[in-house]
Design an enzyme around this catalytic site. Structure first.
Site, PDB file in Angstrom:
ATOM      1  N   GLY B  13      39.867  78.386 -72.541  1.00  0.00           N
ATOM      2  CA  GLY B  13      40.974  79.337 -72.638  1.00  0.00           C
ATOM      3  C   GLY B  13      42.294  78.598 -72.578  1.00  0.00           C
ATOM      4  N   GLY B  14      43.151  78.828 -73.556  1.00  0.00           N
ATOM      5  CA  GLY B  14      44.415  78.098 -73.649  1.00  0.00           C
ATOM      6  C   GLY B  14      45.628  78.981 -73.459  1.00  0.00           C
ATOM      7  CB  ALA B  17      45.315  81.015 -66.267  1.00  0.00           C
ATOM      8  CG  HIS B  46      46.627  89.569 -74.719  1.00  0.00           C
ATOM      9  ND1 HIS B  46      47.013  90.179 -75.897  1.00  0.00           N
ATOM     10  CD2 HIS B  46      46.852  90.476 -73.750  1.00  0.00           C
ATOM     11  CE1 HIS B  46      47.429  91.406 -75.632  1.00  0.00           C
ATOM     12  NE2 HIS B  46      47.344  91.615 -74.342  1.00  0.00           N
ATOM     13  CB  THR B  47      49.819  84.500 -71.848  1.00  0.00           C
ATOM     14  OG1 THR B  47      48.577  84.131 -71.251  1.00  0.00           O
ATOM     15  CG2 THR B  47      50.933  84.377 -70.836  1.00  0.00           C
ATOM     16  CG  PHE B 118      58.521  95.290 -62.720  1.00  0.00           C
ATOM     17  CD1 PHE B 118      59.530  95.057 -63.632  1.00  0.00           C
ATOM     18  CD2 PHE B 118      57.205  95.373 -63.199  1.00  0.00           C
ATOM     19  CE1 PHE B 118      59.258  94.904 -64.983  1.00  0.00           C
ATOM     20  CE2 PHE B 118      56.927  95.228 -64.543  1.00  0.00           C
ATOM     21  CZ  PHE B 118      57.947  94.989 -65.449  1.00  0.00           C
ATOM     22  CD1 TRP B 156      37.004  73.704 -81.804  1.00  0.00           C
ATOM     23  CD2 TRP B 156      35.271  72.806 -80.689  1.00  0.00           C
ATOM     24  NE1 TRP B 156      36.747  72.454 -82.341  1.00  0.00           N
ATOM     25  CE2 TRP B 156      35.697  71.889 -81.681  1.00  0.00           C
ATOM     26  CE3 TRP B 156      34.206  72.459 -79.855  1.00  0.00           C
ATOM     27  CZ2 TRP B 156      35.083  70.653 -81.864  1.00  0.00           C
ATOM     28  CZ3 TRP B 156      33.597  71.230 -80.033  1.00  0.00           C
ATOM     29  CH2 TRP B 156      34.027  70.341 -81.039  1.00  0.00           C
ATOM     30  CB  ALA B 158      32.940  78.513 -74.619  1.00  0.00           C
ATOM     31  CG  ASP B 212      35.391  85.739 -75.063  1.00  0.00           C
ATOM     32  OD1 ASP B 212      35.020  86.903 -75.323  1.00  0.00           O
ATOM     33  OD2 ASP B 212      36.122  85.073 -75.804  1.00  0.00           O
ATOM     34  CD  GLN B 231      47.848  97.767 -63.850  1.00  0.00           C
ATOM     35  OE1 GLN B 231      48.268  96.782 -64.433  1.00  0.00           O
ATOM     36  NE2 GLN B 231      48.163  98.044 -62.595  1.00  0.00           N
ATOM     37  CG  HIS B 233      51.360  99.826 -68.688  1.00  0.00           C
ATOM     38  ND1 HIS B 233      52.366 100.673 -69.050  1.00  0.00           N
ATOM     39  CD2 HIS B 233      51.963  98.709 -68.205  1.00  0.00           C
ATOM     40  CE1 HIS B 233      53.533 100.099 -68.786  1.00  0.00           C
ATOM     41  NE2 HIS B 233      53.318  98.906 -68.278  1.00  0.00           N
ATOM     42  CG  LEU B 243      53.130  97.130 -72.458  1.00  0.00           C
ATOM     43  CD1 LEU B 243      52.536  98.179 -71.535  1.00  0.00           C
ATOM     44  CD2 LEU B 243      53.009  95.754 -71.838  1.00  0.00           C
ATOM     45  CD  GLU B 246      55.869  98.726 -63.903  1.00  0.00           C
ATOM     46  OE1 GLU B 246      54.684  98.662 -64.288  1.00  0.00           O
ATOM     47  OE2 GLU B 246      56.211  98.451 -62.742  1.00  0.00           O
ATOM     48  NE  ARG B 286      52.343  98.117 -64.708  1.00  0.00           N
ATOM     49  CZ  ARG B 286      52.301  96.888 -65.208  1.00  0.00           C
ATOM     50  NH1 ARG B 286      51.142  96.236 -65.277  1.00  0.00           N
ATOM     51  NH2 ARG B 286      53.402  96.298 -65.630  1.00  0.00           N
ATOM     52  CG  HIS B 354      48.445  96.698 -69.141  1.00  0.00           C
ATOM     53  ND1 HIS B 354      48.887  96.156 -70.325  1.00  0.00           N
ATOM     54  CD2 HIS B 354      49.215  96.149 -68.166  1.00  0.00           C
ATOM     55  CE1 HIS B 354      49.880  95.310 -70.067  1.00  0.00           C
ATOM     56  NE2 HIS B 354      50.088  95.279 -68.770  1.00  0.00           N
ATOM     57  NE  ARG B 389      48.254  93.019 -63.429  1.00  0.00           N
ATOM     58  CZ  ARG B 389      49.387  93.157 -64.123  1.00  0.00           C
ATOM     59  NH1 ARG B 389      50.532  92.757 -63.598  1.00  0.00           N
ATOM     60  NH2 ARG B 389      49.378  93.716 -65.320  1.00  0.00           N
TER      61      ARG B 389
END
Lengths: 252, 580, 127
Positions: B13-14, B17, B46-47, B118, B156, B158, B212, B231, B233, B243, B246, B286, B354, B389
Site C-alpha cells: 500500500g502506497g 500510511a 485514496h488518501t 471540526f 503490483w 498482493a 485488500d 462510519q 459521513h 464527499l 465536514e 458523524r 466513509h 472516529r
C-alpha cells in the site's frame, strides 16, 4: 442508485489493444444506456460490468482528484470521470488512451517516462539546514502561500503531456507537469533548492524546449497552468543568465 | 515465477500510511532495504480524497488532555486510551514534520498554521490545506519519499501473505503489466492498504478501497477488530457518493430538512443558537448526525430527490468569497457533479459510507498477532477510533501509526534476518497455480462479477446500515454466505495477462466478501448500541458486557468471534453528551 | 508483450485548432521578415537617387504590394495580440502583499505598447 431509466442509448467507440493478440489498436463500438448524469467513466464501467469484462482502463476516486482516468475523449485529453455524456449526446463518443504515451493495453498507457522524470526535478523541500521539529512550523504568510499554491494543485493526470506537441516530437522534454513542480518548489518560501533544480529545468530538455503552444494549461483539469509555470521559469533563468554573464561581479 | 526479490521491509500500500512508514524506516536506518508494493501508483491512493483536515494540538489554548478526551468521547469509550494518548502526543510533531516537508497548509495572517473547528472537537485544532488536505498530504509524502532509497513496485497486486516458521516473510503479488506472479520476500511486512468502503453501495471511497489488506491478514490468521463499526459521513452527494467535507459545516454551514428546519436540535445536539458552536448541532459527531437523518426520513421530513431522500446543506450565508477561500472543492464538486452552485443553492446530501473504524488488530506499535507483520492506517485498528472516529483524526492517525509501524518493522527486520526462500518459493508457486486454476483457466463459470458485487453491497446496506437489528443482520449473514458459495462460479471474459483488470476486480470481490462477513458477524454478536453500531433491538450501550473489542477470526464457515478488553486508563466511561 | 507506440503524426499541427493557431502565430514571422526586406529595398533605392525612389513608391502602390502590406499588418497584429494575451502567464507581479490580476498585467502591456508607439510616432512625425 440510478435515475429513472429511459431507453435512450449512446454509442461509444473505444480503442482496443490487446498485446500479443492485436497487431495494432482498433476501435470497437459499444451501445450503452444514455443517462444525463453519467460521465464517460460510468459508460466504461457499464461496458466492463455488463458487456465485456476484458476492457481495461484505470480509475478510482471518480471525483477528479486521483488522476487515474485520463483519456482522449473525442480527441481531447479529459478526465473520464469529469466528461459528461450529455456534452456529446446524441453523437458518438470516441474514447482513446492518452496520446503521446505507449499503449500497454486498451486505455491503459505507460507512465514510465513521467515516473522517471518526476524525481529528476527534485520535487521536495531542499534546505541547507533542517529545522528541528520542536522549533515549530516555518512561518509562511497567506501571500507567500498564494505565490506557489496554484502549481501545487497538480494531480499528475498527464493530460498536459497528451496536449503538448513538443512532447510528441521530443519525448526527452521534461514536460509541463514536472516543470510546474519545479516552479511549485522554487517559489515556496521554505525551499532553498532552486539552484539544484536549475540544471534540469534550464538544461537541454528543460523549459527552453517549450514553444508556448499553451494547450497544457487549456486541458489542465485543476487550473495548474503549467504553461505559465514554464514561462516564469524561463524568465527567472534568463534573468539569472543576465546576472551571471553580463554582470558577473553581481553574483557569487 | 521469475527472479524473486528480497527486502528488509515490504510495505503493501502506497498511500499516506505506507509512505510515512517507508520514510520512517529509511530515516531510522538508511542501510535498510525498503520496498513499497501497491496496486496503484502511490499518488492514486485514496488518501488523495481526504478533504477537511488533520487534527493536532498546536495552539496555546489547546491541550493534549482536551484532544484525548474529545477522541475518547467520540469513540463512545471503545478506543484504547493508551493508544489515544500516544496518538495525540505524536500527532503534533508529525504534522509539523509534514509542514517541514512542504505541505501547503492554510495560514493565519502572521504565517502560522491556521486551524479550523471540526465535529466533536471542543476547540479549533484541525489543520487544513483548503479542502484538499488529503491530496496535499499524499503528494507531499510521495514527493518527499522520492528523496529516499525506496524500491517501488507500482501496480503490483498482493494476493497472499507468506507465513513461514510462524513469521510473515513477504507476499505473493501479481505484476499487473505482465500478469506474472512474483515472490517479494521480506523480513517484515507492513499492511497499509486502506479501507473497505466498496462493500457498500453508496460510499465516498474510491474503487480501490476493497479491504485488500484486511482480507490478506484475515486469511493469514490475524483477527479483524471492531469491524461492525462503519462510519457513515452525514454529507454525501447523490448519486455518486462524492464527499462534501465536514469543513462545510465547520465554516458555518447548516443542515436543514424539507421545512428549512435545523432538525439536529431534535436529537440531543441543540439548542441551535448561538451558531457556530463547537461540539453542538452541525458540529456534532458523524454517527449522531447520520442517525438523525434516518429519524427525519422516517418522520417524512426529508426531501424526495431523484436519487432518494436527502436533506439540505446550506452554506449560502458564508458568501462567495469565504466559500472560494475555505471550501473551494465543495463548490467545484457541487457545480460539476450536481449542477448546483452552493453560493446560491442548497446542496442535497445524505449519509454515505466513509470509513472503517475496524481493521487488522494491532498493538500501539502497529504489530499484529503474527510476528513480522504490521498494519497502519485505515486497514488497521489500533484502536484510537473505537465506535466512532472524529473527523480529522484519520490523517494524523496514518502519520503517527504509519511512522510507528515503520520503525517497529525496521527493528524487527534487523533482529530477524533469516528468510526461508525455498519454502516461500513453494508457496508462491502454489498461489500462481491457485490463480490460474480458480480464475484464468477456469471454465464453465456463469456468474458475472458485477452482479455478485452489487448483491453484496445491497445485503450490507440492508442489514448493516446505520440502524441494525438481529433479524436484518442474520439475513445479511445468510446472503453473504450464499454469495461466498456462488463466488467460485464467476465467469471471466478476460484470460490474458497484461493489465487484466477483470482478474483484479474478481480478487477484490473475493477480499470484500471476507471483510463484509467480518462486519456482519461482528455486528450480529454485539448486542448493544454504541457509536456507529446502533441496534434497534438493543438501543442502550452495555459497558457490562461490551466494553470490549470484537475480534473476528476467519474459519471455513462463519467467522469465530472473540473479545478483548478495552484499555481504560484515566477516563472512565461516562454519558456521551453533545450540544450542552 | 510490448506496448504499442503510436506513430508520430507529421501533420500534428492540424490535429487541434489550438495547434493550428500556434503554427499560424509562428508563421507570422515570415511576413515580418518580408516587410524587413521591403524596408531594406527602400534604403537601396534611396541611395540610387530620386528616380529609383519614385519607381519604388509606384511599386508600393501596386495591388500586389498593397495586399502584402495588409496581410503583413494583420500578421503583426495577430502576433502582438496573442503574445500579449500570454504575457500574464510569464509575469507574475506582486506589489506588497497583493498579487496583480492577470487582466491588470495584460492592460499594462497594452498601455506600454501604446506609449512606445506614441513615442515612435512622435519621433518620426515631428519633422
Amino acid at each position: 442508485m440510478t435515475s429513472s431509466v429511459s431507453s435512450a442509448t449512446i454509442t461509444l467507440e473505444v480503442l482496443r489493444y490487446r498485446p500479443g493478440r492485436d497487431q495494432a489498436p482498433a476501435f470497437q463500438s459499444f451501445q450503452v444506456p444514455y443517462r444525463e448524469d453519467w460521465v464517460v467513466l460510468d459508460a466504461l464501467n457499464y461496458i466492463k460490468d455488463q458487456i465485456d469484462g476484458s476492457l481495461s482502463y484505470r480509475w478510482s476516486c471518480r471525483m477528479g482528484v486521483c488522476g487515474s482516468c485520463g483519456m482522449m475523449v473525442n480527441g481531447t485529453p479529459r478526465l473520464s470521470c469529469a466528461a459528461f455524456l450529455k456534452e456529446y449526446y446524441p453523437a458518438t463518443v470516441r474514447v482513446e488512451p492518452l496520446e503521446h504515451f505507449p499503449i500497454e493495453r486498451d486505455l491503459v498507457i505507460s507512465l514510465d517516462d513521467f515516473m522517471q522524470k518526476l524525481p529528476a526535478v527534485r520535487p521536495w523541500i531542499v534546505r541547507q539546514d533542517d529545522r528541528p521539529l520542536d522549533a515549530g512550523e516555518y512561518r509562511q504568510t497567506p501571500a507567500e502561500l498564494d505565490w506557489y499554491k496554484q502549481f501545487s494543485m497538480c494531480i499528475n493526470c498527464l493530460l498536459c503531456y497528451s496536449a503538448c506537441p513538443v512532447y510528441e516530437l521530443e519525448p526527452r522534454f521534461i514536460g509541463p507537469a514536472a516543470l510546474a513542480l519545479v516552479a511549485r518548489y522554487n517559489l515556496d518560501s521554505r525551499d532553498q533548492g532552486r539552484e539544484q533544480r536549475q540544471e534540469i529545468a534550464a538544461g537541454p530538455d528543460g523549459v527552453w524546449d517549450c514553444t508556448l503552444v499553451g494547450e497544457c494549461s487549456t486541458v489542465c483539469p485543476k487550473d495548474v497552468d503549467p504553461a505559465g509555470a514554464i514561462q516564469r521559469l524561463k524568465l527567472s533563468s534568463a534573468l539569472e543568465w543576465v546576472k551571471n554573464v553580463v554582470l558577473p561581479w553581481g553574483r557569487r | 515465477m521469475v527472479e524473486p526479490s528480497e527486502h528488509d521491509i515490504l510495505i503493501i500500500g502506497g498511500g499516506g500510511a505506507g509512505l510515512r512508514a517507508a520514510i520512517a524506516a529509511a530515516e531510522m536506518d538508511p542501510t535498510l532495504d525498503i520496498a513499497i508494493l501497491s496496486k496503484v501508483y502511490p499518488m492514486r491512493s485514496h488518501t488523495v480524497s481526504a478533504e477537511g483536515g488533520a487534527a493536532a494540538v498546536i495552539k496555546p489554548a489547546d491541550s493534549f488532555a482536551a484532544h484525548i478526551e474529545d477522541t475518547i468521547t467520540g469513540s463512545d469509550w471503545l478506543a484504547d486510551q493508551d493508544a489515544v494518548e500516544a496518538f495525540v502526543k505524536e500527532a503534533a510533531p508529525e504534522m509539523i514534520q509534514m509542514e517541514h516537508w512542504g505541505c501547503p497548509w492554510s495560514r493565519e495572517p502572521d504565517g502560522s498554521v491556521a486551524v479550523r473547528p471540526f465535529g466533536g472537537m471542543r476547540i479549533e485544532r484541525t489543520w487544513f490545506a483548503a479542502d484538499k488536505t488529503g491530496f496535499h498530504m499524499l503528494h507531499t509524502l510521495f514527493q518527499t519519499s522520492l528523496k529516499f532509497r525506496i524500491t517501488r513496485y507500482d501496480e503490483w497486486f498482493a494476493t497472499r501473505l507468506l507465513v513461514e516458521g510462524g513469521r510473515c516473510q513477504g507476499a505473493a503479488a501479481i505484476e499487473l503489466r505482465t500478469g506474472r506472479v512474483h515472490l517479494v520476500a521480506a523480513r517484515a511486512v507492513i499492511l497499509c492498504t486502506g479501507g473497505a468502503g466498496r462493500i457498500y453501495p453508496f460510499t465516498t471511497n474510491g474503487a480501490i478501497c476493497a479491504g485488500d489488506g484486511m482480507a490478506l491478514a484475515y486469511r493469514a490468521g490475524v483477527p479483524l477488530k471492531d469491524m461492525e463499526f462503519v462510519q457513515y459521513h452525514p454529507t454525501g452527494l447523490p448519486p455518486t457518493g462524492i464527499l462534501i467535507t465536514e469543513a462545510a459545516r465547520s465554516e458555518g454551514g447548516i443542515m436543514i430538512n424539507k421545512d428549512g428546519y435545523r432538525y439536529l436540535q431534535d436529537y440531543g445536539m441543540g439548542p441551535p443558537d448561538p451558531w457556530p458552536r463547537l461540539r453542538a448541532m452541525e458540529m456534532g459527531p458523524r454517527d449522531r448526525i447520520s442517525q438523525a437523518f434516518v429519524h427525519e426520513m422516517r418522520k417524512g421530513r426529508t426531501i424526495k430527490g431523484p436519487y432518494g431522500d436527502v436533506v439540505h446543506l446550506d452554506v449560502r450565508h458564508l458568501g462567495e468569497k469565504k466559500i472560494n477561500q475555505k471550501i473551494p472543492f465543495v463548490r467545484e464538486l457541487s457545480l460539476h457533479y450536481a449542477g448546483i452552485d452552493p453560493v446560491r443553492e442548497l446542496i442535497p446530501v445524505r449519509p454515505v459510507v466513509h470509513y472503517m473504524m475496524g481493521g487488522v488488530h494491532t498493538d500501539v506499535w502497529g504489530a499484529t498477532t503474527l510476528p513480522g507483520m504490521y498494519a497502519a492506517g485505515e486497514c488497521a485498528c489500533v484502536s484510537i477510533n473505537g465506535a466512532n472516529r472524529l473527523g480529522s483524526n484519520s490523517l494524523p492517525e496514518l502519520l503517527v501509526f504509519g511512522a510507528r509501524a515503520g520503525r517497529a518493522a525496521a527493528a524487527f527486520a534487523r533482529e530477524h534476518q533469516a528468510i526461508n526462500r525455498p519454502a516461500l518459493i513453494t508457496q508462491v508457486l502454489d498461489e500462481e497455480y491457485r490463480l490460474s486454476r480458480d480464475f484464468l483457466r477456469k471454465e464453465g463459470g456463469t456468474e458475472r462479477i458485477a452482479t455478485l458485487r452489487a448483491e453484496m453491497t445491497l445485503a450490507m446496506e440492508d442489514g448493516c446500515g446505520i440502524f441494525r437489528d438481529e433479524a436484518g443482520i442474520r439475513r445479511t449473514c445468510e446472503r453473504l454466505a450464499d454469495l461466498r458459495a456462488h463466488f467460485p462460479r464467476i465467469a471471466l471474459d478476460d484470460r490474458t495477462l497484461t493489465y487484466n483488470t477483470e482478474l483484479v476486480t474478481a480478487l477484490e470481490l473475493d477480499f470484500m466478501l471476507d471483510a463484509a462477513q467480518a462486519v456482519a458477524h461482528s455486528a450480529l454478536a454485539r448486542a448493544e448500541s454504541r457509536g456507529s453500531h446502533q441496534r434497534t433491538d438493543y438501543p442502550k450501550r452495555d459497558d457490562e458486557r461490551f466494553l470490549k473489542h470484537t475480534l473476528a477470526y476467519r474459519t471455513d464457515g462463519a467467522p469465530r468471534i472473540d473479545y478483548l478488553d478495552v484499555v481504560v486508563t484515566r477516563w472512565p466511561p461516562a454519558e456521551r453528551v453533545y450540544g450542552r | 508483450m510490448s506496448p504499442y507506440y503510436r506513430p508520430v503524426r507529421f501533420d500534428w499541427w492540424r490535429k487541434r485548432r489550438a495547434y493550428t493557431l500556434f503554427v499560424v502565430r509562428e508563421l507570422t514571422s515570415v511576413f515580418i521578415a518580408g516587410y524587413a526586406i521591403v524596408l531594406l529595398l527602400l534604403l537601396r533605392r534611396l541611395a540610387e537617387g530620386r528616380e529609383a525612389y519614385e519607381a519604388y513608391l509606384q511599386w508600393l502602390a501596386t495591388p500586389g504590394m498593397m495586399a502584402f502590406h495588409i496581410v503583413a499588418l494583420a500578421a503583426a497584429v495577430f502576433h502582438s495580440l496573442t503574445w500579449f494575451s500570454l504575457a500574464p502567464r510569464a509575469m507574475a507581479v506582486r506589489i506588497g502583499e497583493r498579487r496583480l490580476q492577470p487582466r491588470t498585467i495584460l492592460w499594462a502591456n497594452y498601455a506600454a505598447w501604446a506609449v512606445v508607439s506614441a513615442i515612435a510616432a512622435w519621433m518620426v512625425l515631428r519633422a
